[in-house]
Write a protein that holds these residues in place. Structure first.
Motif, PDB file in Angstrom:
ATOM      1  N   ASP A 224       0.831  -1.157   0.248  1.00 40.73           N
ATOM      2  CA  ASP A 224       0.170  -0.316  -0.288  1.00 40.73           C
ATOM      3  C   ASP A 224       0.352   1.323  -0.083  1.00 40.73           C
ATOM      4  O   ASP A 224       0.654   1.871   0.722  1.00 40.73           O
ATOM      5  N   THR A 225       1.617   1.194  -0.501  1.00 41.43           N
ATOM      6  CA  THR A 225       2.602   2.221  -0.844  1.00 41.43           C
ATOM      7  C   THR A 225       2.828   3.267  -2.385  1.00 41.43           C
ATOM      8  O   THR A 225       3.182   1.765  -3.542  1.00 41.43           O
ATOM      9  N   VAL A 226       2.425   3.521  -2.301  1.00 41.46           N
ATOM     10  CA  VAL A 226       2.578   4.189  -4.438  1.00 41.46           C
ATOM     11  C   VAL A 226       4.263   5.491  -4.320  1.00 41.46           C
ATOM     12  O   VAL A 226       4.170   6.180  -4.127  1.00 41.46           O
ATOM     13  N   VAL A 227       4.919   4.911  -4.876  1.00 39.78           N
ATOM     14  CA  VAL A 227       6.191   5.495  -4.810  1.00 39.78           C
ATOM     15  C   VAL A 227       6.422   5.587  -6.565  1.00 39.78           C
ATOM     16  O   VAL A 227       7.177   4.619  -6.743  1.00 39.78           O
ATOM     17  N   PRO A 228       6.451   6.693  -7.801  1.00 40.86           N
ATOM     18  CA  PRO A 228       6.772   6.170  -9.369  1.00 40.86           C
ATOM     19  C   PRO A 228       7.957   5.966  -9.602  1.00 40.86           C
ATOM     20  O   PRO A 228       8.305   5.416 -10.254  1.00 40.86           O
ATOM     21  N   ASP A 229       8.939   6.587  -8.489  1.00 36.06           N
ATOM     22  CA  ASP A 229      10.478   6.617  -8.795  1.00 36.06           C
ATOM     23  C   ASP A 229      10.382   4.682  -8.775  1.00 36.06           C
ATOM     24  O   ASP A 229      12.020   4.570  -9.454  1.00 36.06           O
ATOM     25  N   LEU A 230       9.735   3.981  -7.782  1.00 29.82           N
ATOM     26  CA  LEU A 230      10.312   2.995  -8.028  1.00 29.82           C
ATOM     27  C   LEU A 230       9.039   1.802  -9.659  1.00 29.82           C
ATOM     28  O   LEU A 230       9.563   0.556  -9.088  1.00 29.82           O
ATOM     29  N   PHE A 231       8.448   2.312  -9.361  1.00 25.63           N
ATOM     30  CA  PHE A 231       7.841   0.917 -10.370  1.00 25.63           C
ATOM     31  C   PHE A 231       8.408   0.618 -11.725  1.00 25.63           C
ATOM     32  O   PHE A 231       9.642   1.386 -11.944  1.00 25.63           O
ATOM     33  N   PRO A 232       7.872  -0.156 -12.059  1.00 28.38           N
ATOM     34  CA  PRO A 232       8.907  -1.134 -13.387  1.00 28.38           C
ATOM     35  C   PRO A 232       8.977  -0.304 -14.867  1.00 28.38           C
ATOM     36  O   PRO A 232       7.754   1.113 -14.578  1.00 28.38           O
ATOM     37  N   PRO A 233       9.839   0.222 -15.635  1.00 32.79           N
ATOM     38  CA  PRO A 233       9.480   1.334 -16.294  1.00 32.79           C
ATOM     39  C   PRO A 233       8.551   0.776 -17.749  1.00 32.79           C
ATOM     40  O   PRO A 233       7.777   2.300 -17.856  1.00 32.79           O
ATOM     41  N   CYS A 234       7.237   0.191 -17.405  1.00 33.60           N
ATOM     42  CA  CYS A 234       7.210  -0.216 -18.695  1.00 33.60           C
ATOM     43  C   CYS A 234       5.702   0.117 -17.764  1.00 33.60           C
ATOM     44  O   CYS A 234       4.799   1.410 -18.233  1.00 33.60           O
ATOM     45  N   MET A 235       5.192   0.649 -16.526  1.00 31.52           N
ATOM     46  CA  MET A 235       4.216   1.266 -15.621  1.00 31.52           C
ATOM     47  C   MET A 235       3.928   3.002 -15.175  1.00 31.52           C
ATOM     48  O   MET A 235       3.603   3.510 -15.619  1.00 31.52           O
ATOM     49  N   LYS A 236       6.103   2.587 -15.546  1.00 30.50           N
ATOM     50  CA  LYS A 236       6.187   4.475 -15.274  1.00 30.50           C
ATOM     51  C   LYS A 236       6.151   4.957 -16.628  1.00 30.50           C
ATOM     52  O   LYS A 236       5.360   6.685 -16.287  1.00 30.50           O
ATOM     53  N   ALA A 237       6.314   4.574 -17.744  1.00 31.42           N
ATOM     54  CA  ALA A 237       5.757   5.209 -19.066  1.00 31.42           C
ATOM     55  C   ALA A 237       4.414   5.393 -19.564  1.00 31.42           C
ATOM     56  O   ALA A 237       4.162   5.774 -20.020  1.00 31.42           O
ATOM     57  N   LEU A 238       3.802   4.684 -18.973  1.00 28.62           N
ATOM     58  CA  LEU A 238       2.524   4.668 -18.639  1.00 28.62           C
ATOM     59  C   LEU A 238       1.622   5.695 -18.398  1.00 28.62           C
ATOM     60  O   LEU A 238       0.883   6.713 -18.390  1.00 28.62           O
ATOM     61  N   LEU A 239       2.483   5.875 -16.824  1.00 26.41           N
ATOM     62  CA  LEU A 239       1.822   6.847 -15.697  1.00 26.41           C
ATOM     63  C   LEU A 239       2.042   8.229 -16.346  1.00 26.41           C
ATOM     64  O   LEU A 239       1.108   9.038 -16.779  1.00 26.41           O
ATOM     65  N   ASP A 240       3.091   8.109 -17.610  1.00 24.35           N
ATOM     66  CA  ASP A 240       3.926   9.465 -18.068  1.00 24.35           C
ATOM     67  C   ASP A 240       2.813  10.514 -19.114  1.00 24.35           C
ATOM     68  O   ASP A 240       2.395  10.587 -19.560  1.00 24.35           O
ATOM     69  N   GLN A 241       2.388   9.087 -20.033  1.00 25.20           N
ATOM     70  CA  GLN A 241       1.720   8.952 -20.943  1.00 25.20           C
ATOM     71  C   GLN A 241       0.451   9.314 -20.795  1.00 25.20           C
ATOM     72  O   GLN A 241      -0.811  10.655 -20.661  1.00 25.20           O
ATOM     73  N   ILE A 242      -0.385   9.064 -18.771  1.00 22.25           N
ATOM     74  CA  ILE A 242      -1.659   9.677 -18.213  1.00 22.25           C
ATOM     75  C   ILE A 242      -1.371  11.542 -18.253  1.00 22.25           C
ATOM     76  O   ILE A 242      -2.125  12.267 -17.965  1.00 22.25           O
ATOM     77  N   GLN A 243      -0.041  11.500 -17.608  1.00 21.33           N
ATOM     78  CA  GLN A 243       0.156  12.718 -16.853  1.00 21.33           C
ATOM     79  C   GLN A 243       0.276  13.868 -17.740  1.00 21.33           C
ATOM     80  O   GLN A 243      -0.195  15.134 -18.032  1.00 21.33           O
ATOM     81  N   LYS A 244       1.141  13.347 -18.890  1.00 16.61           N
ATOM     82  CA  LYS A 244       0.515  14.285 -20.590  1.00 16.61           C
ATOM     83  C   LYS A 244      -0.829  14.697 -20.821  1.00 16.61           C
ATOM     84  O   LYS A 244      -1.047  15.024 -22.234  1.00 16.61           O
ATOM     85  N   GLY A 245      -1.387  13.646 -20.827  1.00 16.14           N
ATOM     86  CA  GLY A 245      -2.703  13.659 -21.217  1.00 16.14           C
ATOM     87  C   GLY A 245      -3.520  13.429 -21.895  1.00 16.14           C
ATOM     88  O   GLY A 245      -3.788  13.330 -23.705  1.00 16.14           O
ATOM     89  N   GLU A 246      -2.203  11.841 -23.226  1.00 17.07           N
ATOM     90  CA  GLU A 246      -2.222  11.107 -24.091  1.00 17.07           C
ATOM     91  C   GLU A 246      -3.292  10.018 -24.085  1.00 17.07           C
ATOM     92  O   GLU A 246      -3.662   9.730 -22.925  1.00 17.07           O
ATOM     93  N   HIS A 247      -3.920   9.510 -24.873  1.00 15.01           N
ATOM     94  CA  HIS A 247      -5.082   8.351 -25.149  1.00 15.01           C
ATOM     95  C   HIS A 247      -4.161   7.166 -24.818  1.00 15.01           C
ATOM     96  O   HIS A 247      -3.323   7.327 -25.966  1.00 15.01           O
ATOM     97  N   LEU A 248      -4.524   6.339 -24.045  1.00 16.55           N
ATOM     98  CA  LEU A 248      -4.163   5.039 -24.563  1.00 16.55           C
ATOM     99  C   LEU A 248      -4.907   4.020 -24.779  1.00 16.55           C
ATOM    100  O   LEU A 248      -5.790   4.301 -24.763  1.00 16.55           O
TER     101      LEU A 248
END
Length: 358
Positions: A224-248
């Motif tokens: 129950d800990t959310v630390v994006p810096d520790l996310f696997p690269p794939c999830m970091k990339a998807l989170l980055d796309q969400i934060q940029k407002g890109e369509h997934l």
């Protein structure tokens, strides 16, 4: 034993083949190490990676490993294992029959390892419920609804289909997905069941090993800990796309949403993440997130395995740890374990402090 049955052990003909051979499962689990080993792999890999592992060359070993795997699932007797195992078997079957259907070679002999659409429809008594049209198919709504029940994406909601005369229009890809769900339902049906003591005793070690795998996964779900810096690269990339407002695409949305729910984020928190998207719809986003989290569905969905992420093109920026880890959740758990508690700053706390001006 036919190779077709080994490739698709959920078929009624495969079950009849095993029955005809008068196979004694008690003898198999006691004396046939190859079958038991493959059966254990089917179940363990279903838990760890959402698939059933590479098939054996010997069709007898491959076919008999299926009923033994069902025995193992029944001995462990955990609902989460039943769900994950059925989904993994169905996913592997889907991958195989979609490959078969792409093959233009006519395979008509009884020794064929391929499966055609007509055979699949007949297997699940769907020939009268599905009819081909000029630009796709139509399926009776009474058949469509239970098959689409656990499909989370909004495209499967009946309100988004042009229902007419009691029939739902679907494309071929939709039909194949519904057939995958029919396979999953069949595999899950009847699990768990009572296992004779003699068989249970022979499989004690294998059952214990599967329980260990399951216990490890349950530890992961307690994160129950959310630390994006520790996310696997794939999830970091998807989170980055969400934060940029890109369509997934929907498979990418499913992956990151399932990951975020698995590490403790609430529906409200996830909805807020998607709000920056120009096509954001709060009601649909909330519905999808609740469904994935198991709040409004019988299934709590896990994030896709690394193999599945790779197949969809979502596996990016791999690092050294990715080479040794089969699942994004296992990656994140390892990174959490390797970090000092003092260094773990939960992203939600930082966001809350920023919002309040603290």
């Amino acid at each position: 034993m036919e190779r077709l049955h080994a490739r698709y052990p959920f078929l009624e003909a495969a079950r009849e083949s095993v029955a005809t051979e008068a196979v004694d499962l008690a003898t198999i689990v006691e004396q046939d190490e190859a079958v038991v080993e493959r059966a254990t792999q089917r179940v363990s890999t279903a838990l760890e990676a959402g698939e059933i592992g590479d098939p054996r060359r010997d069709p007898r070993v491959e076919l008999l490993s299926y009923p033994v795997a069902r025995v193992l699932v029944s001995l462990v007797d955990e609902r989460v294992l039943v769900r994950k195992y059925a989904r993994a078997e169905a996913a592997s079957a889907y991958e195989r029959f979609t490959t078969d259907l792409e093959d233009t070679v006519e395979l008509k002999s009884v020794e064929s390892t391929g499966l055609d659409l007509e055979t699949l429809l007949a297997e699940f008594d769907l020939r009268d419920d599905v009819r081909e049209t000029g630009n796709g198919y139509r399926i009776d709504v009474g058949t469509y609804l239970p098959l689409a029940e656990d499909l989370w994406d909004d495209e499967w909601r009946l309100v988004n289909r042009a229902l007419a005369d009691g029939e739902v229009p679907i494309e071929e890809d939709d039909l194949l997905t519904l057939l995958r769900e029919a396979i999953r339902d069949r595999i899950e049906d009847g699990l768990p069941f009572d296992v004779p003591d003699a068989i249970a005793t022979s499989l004690e070690d294998e059952t214990a090993a599967i329980r260990e795998v399951l216990a490890d996964l349950e530890l992961t779900r307690e994160i129950d800990t959310v630390v994006p810096d520790l996310f696997p690269p794939c999830m970091k990339a998807l989170l980055d796309q969400i934060q940029k407002g890109e369509h997934l695409p929907h498979h990418s949305r499913f992956a990151i949403t399932a990951f975020l729910t698995s590490i403790g984020m609430s529906t409200d928190e996830i909805v807020e993440l998607y709000r920056v998207n120009s096509s954001f719809g709060e009601e649909m986003t909330r519905y999808q997130t609740d469904h994935i989290a198991g709040e409004t569905s019988p299934t709590e969905y896990s994030p896709p395995s690394c193999a599945t992420m790779q197949s969809y093109g979502d596996c990016v920026n791999k690092d050294d740890l990715c080479e040794r880890i089969p699942h994004p959740m296992a990656y994140y758990e390892q990174r959490i374990d390797d970090s000092d508690d003092d260094e773990l700053e939960d992203w939600r706390e930082e966001t809350s402090e920023t919002a309040t001006g603290d």
